[in-house]
Design an enzyme around this catalytic site. Structure first.
Site, PDB file in Angstrom:
ATOM      1  N   ASN A 127       0.824  -1.198   0.000  1.00  0.00           N
ATOM      2  CA  ASN A 127       0.000   0.000   0.000  1.00  0.00           C
ATOM      3  C   ASN A 127       0.862   1.253   0.000  1.00  0.00           C
ATOM      4  OD1 ASN A 127      -2.048   1.816   0.151  1.00  0.00           O
ATOM      5  ND2 ASN A 127      -3.013   0.967   1.961  1.00  0.00           N
ATOM      6  N   ASP A 128       1.613   1.473   1.085  1.00  0.00           N
ATOM      7  CA  ASP A 128       2.387   2.713   1.197  1.00  0.00           C
ATOM      8  C   ASP A 128       3.383   2.893   0.056  1.00  0.00           C
ATOM      9  OD1 ASP A 128       1.061   3.219   3.556  1.00  0.00           O
ATOM     10  OD2 ASP A 128       2.575   2.220   4.784  1.00  0.00           O
ATOM     11  N   VAL A 129       3.980   1.785  -0.411  1.00  0.00           N
ATOM     12  CA  VAL A 129       5.045   1.911  -1.410  1.00  0.00           C
ATOM     13  C   VAL A 129       4.505   2.239  -2.801  1.00  0.00           C
ATOM     14  CG1 VAL A 129       6.632   0.401  -0.172  1.00  0.00           C
ATOM     15  CG2 VAL A 129       5.143  -0.572  -1.921  1.00  0.00           C
TER      16      VAL A 129
END
Lengths: 96, 457
Positions: free
Chosen positions: B383-385
């Site tokens: 998600n964050d990446v």
């Protein structure tokens, strides 16, 4: 050993430390961190010396605690690094 | 009576030190890494045998017992740990090493006559204690025993400053007087400082902090070498301190962060952007069969694996999916973010475990231009990446972190457990874009369903 000799050794070791890891791909950051982590477990040597010279029970107990902690660092560190690296071996031998 | 003369002792310690240098060197290349680690372990064994043969030691049965206990605890844990939980285990091992160094320094205080030895003792105590308690907090964060979001409260900088000043004062007193009880106070102050240092660090930055604390422990061990007049401890500790510092910087730059920013960024505030509140905007979710069609009729598929894949133990299934797609003549490439998983290189370890060929793993800088020509980007448990907020939203906790440019692909498929935000605790706008399809569920279950649907095409 005199102070200047110790200082010389320290400074040279710093440069070696910088040099050996200067060009590492991010792929190997995790195993390298884990391997370096295992190496400082060598504080075990210091813990053994202190425990071996302990004169009273309280000192011995604390020193033995240090031995347990240092051993966990040293043994656990090398084992977990080896497990990580074991997985890198498989893919080079792969058929693809 | 000792078996080894001082000269032989020094030579054997030199051998051990050379082993450690070769170990670090070996670990820097995939071909030699495993051998390097074994050389390091051999060096450690030489050093431990040497200390028994060269020093006049009492209490040897007790010491051997303690070594047995330490090994009996650590080896099985290290052997059985899930690869997903390995980062926190490394943090834990690092912490206990720092703790051991601090205890050694504390016990040596009684023998220290000269002031400069006491300076080294004070340094070891403080840095070892910071490393111990800081590592325990990173362990708790990674194990999700506590919140992974930065913990900041009013007055934290003041408390931190007070703790540091008190530590400096206590250090000075210990150096001058050698009072053991002040040294114990110093130890406690070090423990408190370690906790305060790591609490404000956000979950995504924790791996860098582990590396930093690793370097700290190295420095503490080096200083303990000065205390004991032991050259091996000095060299090994300095090596780890120096290489750990370089490694920390390399990791931080892979994430577009500065080390100072990570440690003190939360003090400046501004990490409030991006709430954890889950919005109820519509998303397009679909069935495994639809995803299979998207994948099966593509020409080029980029797979972005993340921590969710690892948690679900789906790495073997995704390797099978890759084979199935390649059998249909589709080009399949894994796009690996430097911090995919929980530590730099963690995802490579996990995929290697599943026998994914090295050639199909691409690093971020290499793969980013390829998203434009990809028909489908399959994001599995990441998600964050892939969150475009890292580029578009100043003030977001991940702003400035390099990301995989998944939004450039023609179609984006997310396999997600839920709409919950990622480790950094912020929402991902990409989920609401028109080209995005979501398939909810456990990553491994979803992959298994998609795999059988692809095979049925």
């Amino acid at each position: 050993m005199d102070g200047v000799a110790l200082l010389t050794i320290t400074v040279l070791a710093i440069f070696v430390g910088f040099e050996v890891v200067s060009k590492v791909s991010s792929t190997l950051h995790t195993p390298l961190m884990s391997g370096a982590n295992a190496i400082h477990g060598i504080i075990l040597v210091g813990a053994i010396i202190v425990a071996g010279q302990a004169a009273d029970a309280a000192t011995l107990v604390v020193a033995l605690l240090a031995v347990v902690l240092a051993t966990a660092n040293l043994v656990g560190g090398f084992v977990v690094t080896d497990r990580m690296l074991e997985m890198f071996r498989g893919r080079r031998g792969g058929a693809r | 009576m000792t078996l080894l003369s001082p000269v032989w002792t020094a030579l054997l310690y030199l051998l051990a030190a050379v082993c450690f240098i070769l170990a670090l060197k070996g670990l820097s290349s995939p071909k030699t890494a495993r051998r390097g680690n074994l050389i390091g372990a051999a060096g450690a064994l030489v050093a431990v045998v040497t200390v028994f043969l060269s020093s006049r030691l009492e209490n040897i049965p007790w010491i051997l017992g303690a070594i047995a206990v330490g090994s009996a605890i650590a080896a099985p844990v290290a052997r059985r740990v899930q690869m997903t939980q390995m980062p926190q285990l490394v943090a834990l091992f690092n912490g206990v090493g720092g703790g051991a160094a601090a205890l050694v320094a504390l016990l040596e205080l009684g023998h220290a006559e000269e002031p400069w030895v006491r300076v080294a003792i004070v340094f070891t105590l403080l840095v070892g204690a910071v490393s111990f308690s800081g590592s325990l907090v990173t362990f708790a964060k990674l194990q999700e025993l506590m919140t992974t979001r930065p913990v900041v409260f009013r007055g934290l900088p003041v408390i931190m400053g007070a703790a540091l000043l008190a530590a400096i004062a206590a250090s000075a007193v210990v150096v001058v007087t050698g009072a053991v009880w002040i040294a114990i106070v110093l130890l406690l102050l070090g423990l408190a400082t370690g906790v305060l240092l790591v609490l404000p660090v956000g979950g995504a930055d924790v791996p860098i902090v582990i590396s930093l604390l690793n370097a700290f422990t190295g420095l503490a061990v080096a200083a303990s070498g000065l205390v004991l007049g032991n050259v091996l401890l000095l060299v090994a500790g300095t090596l780890v301190g120096a290489s750990g510092t370089i490694l920390t910087r390399a990791m931080a730059s892979a994430m577009g962060r500065s080390v100072a920013g990570i440690l003190f960024g939360a003090f400046r505030g501004g990490s409030t952007a991006g709430s954890t509140a889950v919005s109820d905007r519509p998303v397009r979710s679909s069935s495994p069969e639809d995803v299979a069609v998207l994948l099966g009729y593509a020409q080029k598929v980029l797979i972005v694996p993340g921590y969710g894949l690892a948690v679900a133990q789906g790495q073997h299934t995704i390797a099978e999916l890759q084979s199935a797609l390649e059998a249909r003549g589709i080009e399949v490439v894994f796009a690996i973010h430097p911090v995919a998983g929980r530590m730099p290189g963690h995802m490579n370890v996990l995929l290697a475990e599943a026998n994914v060929a090295y050639e199909s793993l691409r690093e971020m800088s290499e793969v980013n231009p390829e998203f434009k020509t990809a028909d489908v980007a399959l994001v599995v448990g990441a998600n964050d990446v892939v969150n475009p907020a890292a580029k578009s939203t100043p003030g977001s906790p991940i702003y400035g972190m390099p990301i995989l440019e998944v939004e450039e692909a023609r179609q984006v498929v997310f396999l997600k457990r839920s709409m919950r935000p990622g480790f950094a605790g912020i929402e991902n706008e990409l989920l609401y874009e028109p080209q995005t399809t979501l398939l909810f569920g456990d990553a491994k279950d979803s992959l298994t369903k998609v795999l059988s649907a692809v095979k049925a095409l």
